[in-house]
Design an enzyme around this catalytic site. Sequence first.
Site, PDB file in Angstrom:
ATOM      1  CG  HIS A  49     -13.739  34.025  11.101  1.00  0.00           C
ATOM      2  ND1 HIS A  49     -13.148  35.183  11.533  1.00  0.00           N
ATOM      3  CD2 HIS A  49     -15.015  34.355  10.788  1.00  0.00           C
ATOM      4  CE1 HIS A  49     -14.017  36.170  11.497  1.00  0.00           C
ATOM      5  NE2 HIS A  49     -15.154  35.703  11.047  1.00  0.00           N
TER       6      HIS A  49
HETATM    7  C1  T46 Z   1     -17.047  38.174  11.355  1.00  0.00           C
HETATM    8  C2  T46 Z   1     -16.334  39.380  10.858  1.00  0.00           C
HETATM    9  C3  T46 Z   1     -17.016  40.077   9.728  1.00  0.00           C
HETATM   10  C4  T46 Z   1     -16.845  39.188  20.932  1.00  0.00           C
HETATM   11  O1  T46 Z   1     -16.521  38.974  22.125  1.00  0.00           O
HETATM   12  N1  T46 Z   1     -18.161  39.463  20.613  1.00  0.00           N
HETATM   13  C5  T46 Z   1     -18.552  39.694  19.332  1.00  0.00           C
HETATM   14  O2  T46 Z   1     -19.760  39.931  19.080  1.00  0.00           O
HETATM   15  C6  T46 Z   1     -17.568  39.662  18.296  1.00  0.00           C
HETATM   16  C7  T46 Z   1     -17.974  39.910  16.854  1.00  0.00           C
HETATM   17  C8  T46 Z   1     -16.268  39.383  18.633  1.00  0.00           C
HETATM   18  N2  T46 Z   1     -15.918  39.168  19.930  1.00  0.00           N
HETATM   19  C9  T46 Z   1     -14.516  38.920  20.273  1.00  0.00           C
HETATM   20  C10 T46 Z   1     -13.938  37.623  19.728  1.00  0.00           C
HETATM   21  C11 T46 Z   1     -12.467  37.933  19.611  1.00  0.00           C
HETATM   22  O3  T46 Z   1     -11.836  37.702  20.846  1.00  0.00           O
HETATM   23  O4  T46 Z   1     -13.717  39.946  19.693  1.00  0.00           O
HETATM   24  C12 T46 Z   1     -12.440  39.448  19.335  1.00  0.00           C
HETATM   25  C13 T46 Z   1     -12.112  39.795  17.909  1.00  0.00           C
HETATM   26  O5  T46 Z   1     -12.929  39.006  17.040  1.00  0.00           O
HETATM   27  P1  T46 Z   1     -12.424  38.503  15.625  1.00  0.00           P
HETATM   28  O6  T46 Z   1     -10.969  38.291  15.630  1.00  0.00           O
HETATM   29  O7  T46 Z   1     -13.285  37.359  15.207  1.00  0.00           O
HETATM   30  O8  T46 Z   1     -12.729  39.798  14.723  1.00  0.00           O
HETATM   31  P2  T46 Z   1     -12.804  39.881  13.133  1.00  0.00           P
HETATM   32  O9  T46 Z   1     -12.853  41.330  12.797  1.00  0.00           O
HETATM   33  O10 T46 Z   1     -11.756  39.054  12.489  1.00  0.00           O
HETATM   34  O11 T46 Z   1     -14.213  39.177  12.767  1.00  0.00           O
HETATM   35  C14 T46 Z   1     -15.435  39.809  13.085  1.00  0.00           C
HETATM   36  C15 T46 Z   1     -16.403  38.798  13.713  1.00  0.00           C
HETATM   37  O12 T46 Z   1     -15.817  38.214  14.867  1.00  0.00           O
HETATM   38  C16 T46 Z   1     -16.788  37.705  12.725  1.00  0.00           C
HETATM   39  O13 T46 Z   1     -17.875  36.967  13.235  1.00  0.00           O
HETATM   40  O14 T46 Z   1     -17.717  37.489  10.597  1.00  0.00           O
HETATM   41  O15 T46 Z   1     -16.015  40.340  11.890  1.00  0.00           O
END
Ligand code: T46
Length: 141
Positions: A49
């Site tokens: 993303h």
């Molecule tokens: C990024 C990279 C480096 C929340 O509810 N609160 C939060 O503060 C965060 C970070 C995530 N979430 C939820 C959103 C999704 O339902 O946690 C779930 C997993 O998030 P995501 O698939 O986006 O996780 P990553 O590891 O792919 O990405 C994360 C961050 O979301 C993103 O902003 O830049 O780490």
Amino acid sequence: MNSLINVKTVGTVAEGFLSFFESNKDIPFEIKRIYYTYYVPVGTKRGGHAHRELSQLLWCPYGEINVILDNGKEKKEFLLDSPEKGLLVGKGIWHDMYWIKENSVLCVAASDYYNESDYIRDYNKFLKLVKEGYWKDENKL
Ligand code: T46
């Protein structure tokens, strides 16, 4: 933005080390949120993303995580393999993180609260925004 920084570190081999950074001094934004990712199986790819506005500092206090940054025109690869390395990632940068070593931990300091509408999770949509000049030239690598 979008570069490695050396996180300020004090300490000795005999007593161990302490690393630190401060908002608006060592990193170019105010920190509103900290989060961390752990127990990720080796070989896993996360990310996939870009953010419309968010700026972040990524660091890996333990382990090895490879991060690919992509501004829609070029890509750069950064290996986070030391607690003293920080990677600044600004807006308009597609990022993928690959877990290289078991039990690696990814910590992130972010410039804003969690807001799903700041995420662009569709690569074609990201490329379209790049083409339209959504970030002007503020997402240089
Ligand atoms: C990024 C990279 C480096 C929340 O509810 N609160 C939060 O503060 C965060 C970070 C995530 N979430 C939820 C959103 C999704 O339902 O946690 C779930 C997993 O998030 P995501 O698939 O986006 O996780 P990553 O590891 O792919 O990405 C994360 C961050 O979301 C993103 O902003 O830049 O780490």
